[in-house]
Scaffold this motif. Structure first.
Motif, short mmCIF file in Angstrom:
data_model
loop_
_atom_site.label_atom_id
_atom_site.label_comp_id
_atom_site.label_asym_id
_atom_site.label_seq_id
_atom_site.Cartn_x
_atom_site.Cartn_y
_atom_site.Cartn_z
N UNK A 18 0.79 -1.18 -0.16
CA UNK A 18 -0.03 0.07 0.18
C UNK A 18 0.90 1.17 0.01
N UNK A 19 0.19 2.40 0.21
CA UNK A 19 0.74 3.58 0.20
C UNK A 19 0.62 4.40 1.82
N UNK A 20 1.81 5.28 2.06
CA UNK A 20 1.76 5.97 3.39
C UNK A 20 0.81 7.02 3.32
N UNK A 24 -0.58 9.31 -0.20
CA UNK A 24 -2.15 9.53 -0.54
C UNK A 24 -2.53 10.83 -0.54
N UNK A 25 -1.88 11.65 0.61
CA UNK A 25 -2.35 12.84 0.34
C UNK A 25 -1.84 13.73 -0.84
N UNK A 26 -0.88 13.25 -1.18
CA UNK A 26 0.01 14.35 -2.26
C UNK A 26 -0.71 13.46 -3.80
N UNK A 30 -2.89 16.20 -6.40
CA UNK A 30 -2.72 15.97 -7.73
C UNK A 30 -3.86 16.10 -8.50
N UNK A 31 -4.70 14.91 -7.93
CA UNK A 31 -5.98 14.71 -8.87
C UNK A 31 -6.86 15.96 -8.71
N UNK A 32 -6.77 16.52 -7.57
CA UNK A 32 -7.80 17.87 -7.15
C UNK A 32 -7.13 19.02 -8.24
#
Length: 256
Positions: A18-20, A24-26, A30-32
């Motif tokens: 998984x991701x940390x 995930x926040x980063x 980027x998607x936003x």
């Protein structure tokens, strides 16, 4: 012991799962940013398409009504009215009254291209097996008064295409400032020349009759439900309680 220790040291490390939280926040950030950039670039275009579609629908409905009020169809209409202007006069005056028989409906239905009514409109395509557009059926737009015997068949289950609109019409006259305004009383037509309420189209001396058409969406498109439609306005907002406020209005005019 040394052997066991070396065996333990030689085992490969398992891959991270998984991701940390930071990653995930980063990624979400980027998607936003990408979504915001997309909406800024293409949002107005998408909104413009929606508006143009809405404007197209409004134009279609208004044009259909305007055309119907300008023609005198064969059959009963040719017997009931001497001219298309007399028909328009009576329809406009009646649509604002309290008599349900004079209610104006605008809708589309599946018409049979092989069968035509005396008034030039298509008979409903009642064969459910015929589903090919343009060949088996044609979408027919019509404006009918409730007392038209064809309404019941055209608003039968499976015949109606889209929504059914109730149209209420009120005369527009020029005030002292030269601006158009609605008359005080629905169901009346005033002759601007004499400023008197007219009874027939021959009492109306002007060459042009200006009016405002209000388009309401019926809550049901089936005859059985519309049959119970009421024109009562118990809440006093100036609109029938059964349909609420109009979805749009359009100023129009007809000429003798």
């Amino acid at each position: 012991m040394k052997y066991l220790y070396s065996m333990h040291r030689s085992q490969p490390r398992r891959g991270r799962q998984g991701f940390t939280l930071v990653e995930t926040v980063i990624a979400m950030g980027i998607i936003t940013i990408m979504i915001t950039a997309f909406l800024a670039a293409f949002g107005p275009a998408v909104q413009g398409i929606r508006k143009s579609m809405s404007a197209k629908e409004v134009k279609r409905l208004a044009t259909t009504l305007e055309y119907e009020l300008s023609v005198l169809r064969a059959g009963d209409e040719a017997t009931d009215y001497a001219t298309s202007f007399e028909k328009a006069y009576e329809w406009i005056k009646g649509s604002g009254g309290a008599d349900k028989e004079d209610v104006i409906l605008l809708y589309q239905y599946r018409g049979d291209p092989a069968s035509v009514h005396e008034d030039g409109t298509l008979e409903p395509q009642t064969d459910r097996a015929k589903q090919i557009p343009g060949e088996d059926y044609v979408v027919q737009s019509v404006v009918r008064r409730w007392d038209d015997s064809k309404v019941e068949d055209e608003l039968a289950l499976g015949m109606v295409v889209g929504r059914v609109f109730y149209v209420r019409i009120n005369q527009l006259i020029f005030n002292d400032d030269g601006e158009l305004e609605l008359t005080d009383q629905l169901g009346q037509i005033i002759d601007p020349t004499t400023d008197t309420v007219t009874s027939t189209d021959t009492d109306y001396l002007e060459a042009v009759l200006t009016f405002q058409a209000e388009f309401y969406v019926m809550k049901s498109s089936l005859y059985a439900a519309i049959e119970n439609f009421s024109l009562t306005d118990d809440d006093g907002d100036g609109h029938p309680d059964a349909v609420g406020k109009p979805v749009f209005t359009r100023n129009m005019a007809i000429r003798r």
